[in-house]
Scaffold this active site. Sequence first.
Site, PDB file in Angstrom:
ATOM      1  N   GLU A  68       0.890  -1.158   0.000  1.00  0.00           N
ATOM      2  CA  GLU A  68       0.000   0.000   0.000  1.00  0.00           C
ATOM      3  C   GLU A  68       0.922   1.199   0.000  1.00  0.00           C
ATOM      4  O   GLU A  68       1.600   1.464   0.981  1.00  0.00           O
ATOM      5  CB  GLU A  68      -0.910  -0.102   1.222  1.00  0.00           C
ATOM      6  CG  GLU A  68      -2.082   0.821   1.196  1.00  0.00           C
ATOM      7  CD  GLU A  68      -1.839   1.944   2.159  1.00  0.00           C
ATOM      8  OE1 GLU A  68      -1.183   2.921   1.734  1.00  0.00           O
ATOM      9  OE2 GLU A  68      -2.281   1.852   3.309  1.00  0.00           O
ATOM     10  N   CYS A  97      -1.927   7.730   5.123  1.00  0.00           N
ATOM     11  CA  CYS A  97      -1.930   7.425   3.689  1.00  0.00           C
ATOM     12  C   CYS A  97      -3.170   8.001   3.026  1.00  0.00           C
ATOM     13  O   CYS A  97      -3.206   8.169   1.816  1.00  0.00           O
ATOM     14  CB  CYS A  97      -1.834   5.931   3.455  1.00  0.00           C
ATOM     15  SG  CYS A  97      -2.885   4.971   4.529  1.00  0.00           S
TER      16      CYS A  97
END
Lengths: 486, 486
Positions: free
Chosen positions: B240, B277
């Site tokens: 990710e 994120c």
Amino acid sequence: MNRARTPTSTDIADSTPDQVEAAVAAAHGAASTWAVTPPADRARALTQVADVLDAHGEELIDLAAQESHLPLGRLRGELVRTTFQLRHLGQYVAAGRHLDPIVDHADPDWPMGAPRPDLRRTHLPLGVVLNFAAGNFPFAFSVPGGDTASALAAGCPVVVKIHPGHPRLSVRIGDLMTSALHSTGAPVGVFGTIAGIDAGITALTDPRVRAATFTGSTRGGRALLDIASSRPDPIPFFGELGSVNPVFVTAAADRARGAEIAEQYVASFTLGMGQFCTSPGLLIVPDGSATLAALERATLPDPAPMLTATMRAGFDRAVGEVAALDGVSTLHIVDGDDALTAAVQLHRTTAARVLDDPETLLQECFGPSSVIVTYADAAELTALADALPGQLTATVQGEESDVGDDMHSLTDALARAAGRLLWNQWPTGVSVTDAQHHGGPYPASTAIHTTSVGTKAIARFLRPITYQNFPAGLLPQELRTSARAN
Amino acid sequence: MNRARTPTSTDIADSTPDQVEAAVAAAHGAASTWAVTPPADRARALTQVADVLDAHGEELIDLAAQESHLPLGRLRGELVRTTFQLRHLGQYVAAGRHLDPIVDHADPDWPMGAPRPDLRRTHLPLGVVLNFAAGNFPFAFSVPGGDTASALAAGCPVVVKIHPGHPRLSVRIGDLMTSALHSTGAPVGVFGTIAGIDAGITALTDPRVRAATFTGSTRGGRALLDIASSRPDPIPFFGELGSVNPVFVTAAADRARGAEIAEQYVASFTLGMGQFCTSPGLLIVPDGSATLAALERATLPDPAPMLTATMRAGFDRAVGEVAALDGVSTLHIVDGDDALTAAVQLHRTTAARVLDDPETLLQECFGPSSVIVTYADAAELTALADALPGQLTATVQGEESDVGDDMHSLTDALARAAGRLLWNQWPTGVSVTDAQHHGGPYPASTAIHTTSVGTKAIARFLRPITYQNFPAGLLPQELRTSARAN
């Protein structure tokens, strides 16, 4: 349809870079329309393709036989399977079964420490799919095959890099498919073909191509996988590569029906000159085996032409390496009589020998060859299973009396290695169903979570997306319901 | 637990090759036992881990605060989320929801041209999982985080490569987890930690490691992805990576609630010093925007220390590139007063400028910075959406009156780019639920089909397997039923 043609020749020229560009650009141009075409309309388009291929069946089968050297009966069966597959995958998406919607309603008391928002998950098509067609199934794993059918069903445009083993068939089917799709109102460019490996590599590195599929050799598939993985934006590469598909015979099964197993095994490994990814390359039998005795007395079928001279050369090279090893002896060999016709052959060795050199003896020899391996005891049987690289299939020939702890050790080891385990059947012949899995650990597949056969093959071309707190009017239809709360 | 320690120091030494070997060997040794441990027992083990972490909560939160410089309140919330996640993923597998069994009974009349055999499909764990822990969530994406929880729930042993940003916390949690797992009877070696990037790479290339996870920078994640992909046997790498998480403000929303949007936006992009994120890096507003006017008058919050000096240096470099561009101006900047404390800052530019240099302006600047982008019309809005690289999230701030064709063009474009779309909420804060999707096209994720948050995260560590014609006594329990026929 974008490809080079020289209509007066039987050869199909490789696509030029401009032709590749045109095919990819057209597919990309069709992507957003095809993605939102209702699945029922996509199903109608796939059914139309199937109907047109069936209507041209005899012409296509003749062409396939000329180019592939496969028998007419086999090709007829393969076309039935292929058009069934087109219709069946279409029906699956028409019923919405590919979307797997999940609705989580907002929950102010969600115990993770913060309220849960309204979250709704569905699936979207990936975009343009590049399909490297296979040589050994001119229909079922080629231009109109499972990869094409499942990508189109998912809502992805498809560019097929045709296989050089049956170029005229590929072009003819491509033309029929293009006009069939057009007749149903599918967007221009939703399907096209290109020819030549350079053209394939150019397409594989194009940013508009979002996934690729391949069925073929480990060497070729690995080279393409490495290209897909090293792009600035790596894309999923669904490669179905090598497999030796071992068959394990228990002592009880050997005693009870050695002759029958021997006969069925010969039929399975020589079927289609062994040119199936599920063709069994190893038969593992107990020392002093009745199956082995029956195989010693067996007559192998006469050889037939292989698909291409390249495949025969690859087969001769691989099987030559195996046969030349110390500790490997040849049980039977029936030579062919022309350049395409490889020898049908059966070798033997021991489990200890295989465990000494698994890299050579557990490699795939794509063609009409198999190795009989004798084992001393259950421990050696399990050791062989543990030594296997990734496999599409592993088969046990056993008796009900075998079902016990030793057998669990064996089947657990096989489950670690293979994508499909069979009991008292043969791995050749892969049914298109919901529960089918045609894949496995590398090198059986380059994408261990996915299958290339069956309705779950569609999932390769879809990705999840979640909508948070979205107004109903902007949600995909399948998420507007509040039927499923968690 | 296998790692180097120097108990009198606060530094944790990098693991030696022997320590990596021991950790991987122990995990591999536990794999077959853990794979067949009943899911309900795995759930009990995860619950025990959660209970032990909760019981040591204050100690762990203090340690986390010392090492990560994150506020206590935030860390308390993160621990609640983390232990909830451990229990919740355990409950999911205890209920058998991860197995997705499909049973196709034999059907002699199956229309594909050959009888359908009895086929039964379920899922098996992949084997040892290597988890590269993240720096920005010392609990939820680190040693006891979602990757660890979902892999253990799936039946995979886990080796965590700890993050250098919170080494003592990692080692302490590792010790607590190891003893908690041991107390429930989980096999020795089912969980371990290693330290140091060389140790991580050694483990990543080990044939016994069958999948890896990573949460972090695009550069670091890509390097690890390339290693995983170039192994002799490539393994799944669930990375990710970067995301700018754009927020699109419609003209109607801007008019109706510009001041409110400005306030909420500042709160979202500065939350945790922007070290999420899902932190929004772009706010896209109409020309003459009320939101922009409110932001011009806004006061940014005071800066706080970042997680590590390395993260601050990376942030300064990335944001410096953006701020130095012609056509980008600085709206606000609040300098920090020590080596760890980066400046909180807000810049502005135009849609045309972003479309001129998307590579620089659409890159992630991991930290407390954001860019306001003004657009002229709906076409420019959609052009911006089309220019986006893969995103974890994309957000629309809109009004009910916006729901029409133009909005469909925008949300369709955003759906092509992002894994999660939000309407009138903010992307920071990712709920752990069934419908959650935390992923997206590269570089948001290296594995577009998968999520790293939510119950579907478990599926990353499972692969399908199909049993053909198997005796009931050798089938996994979930396939013995004949409940679901197709």
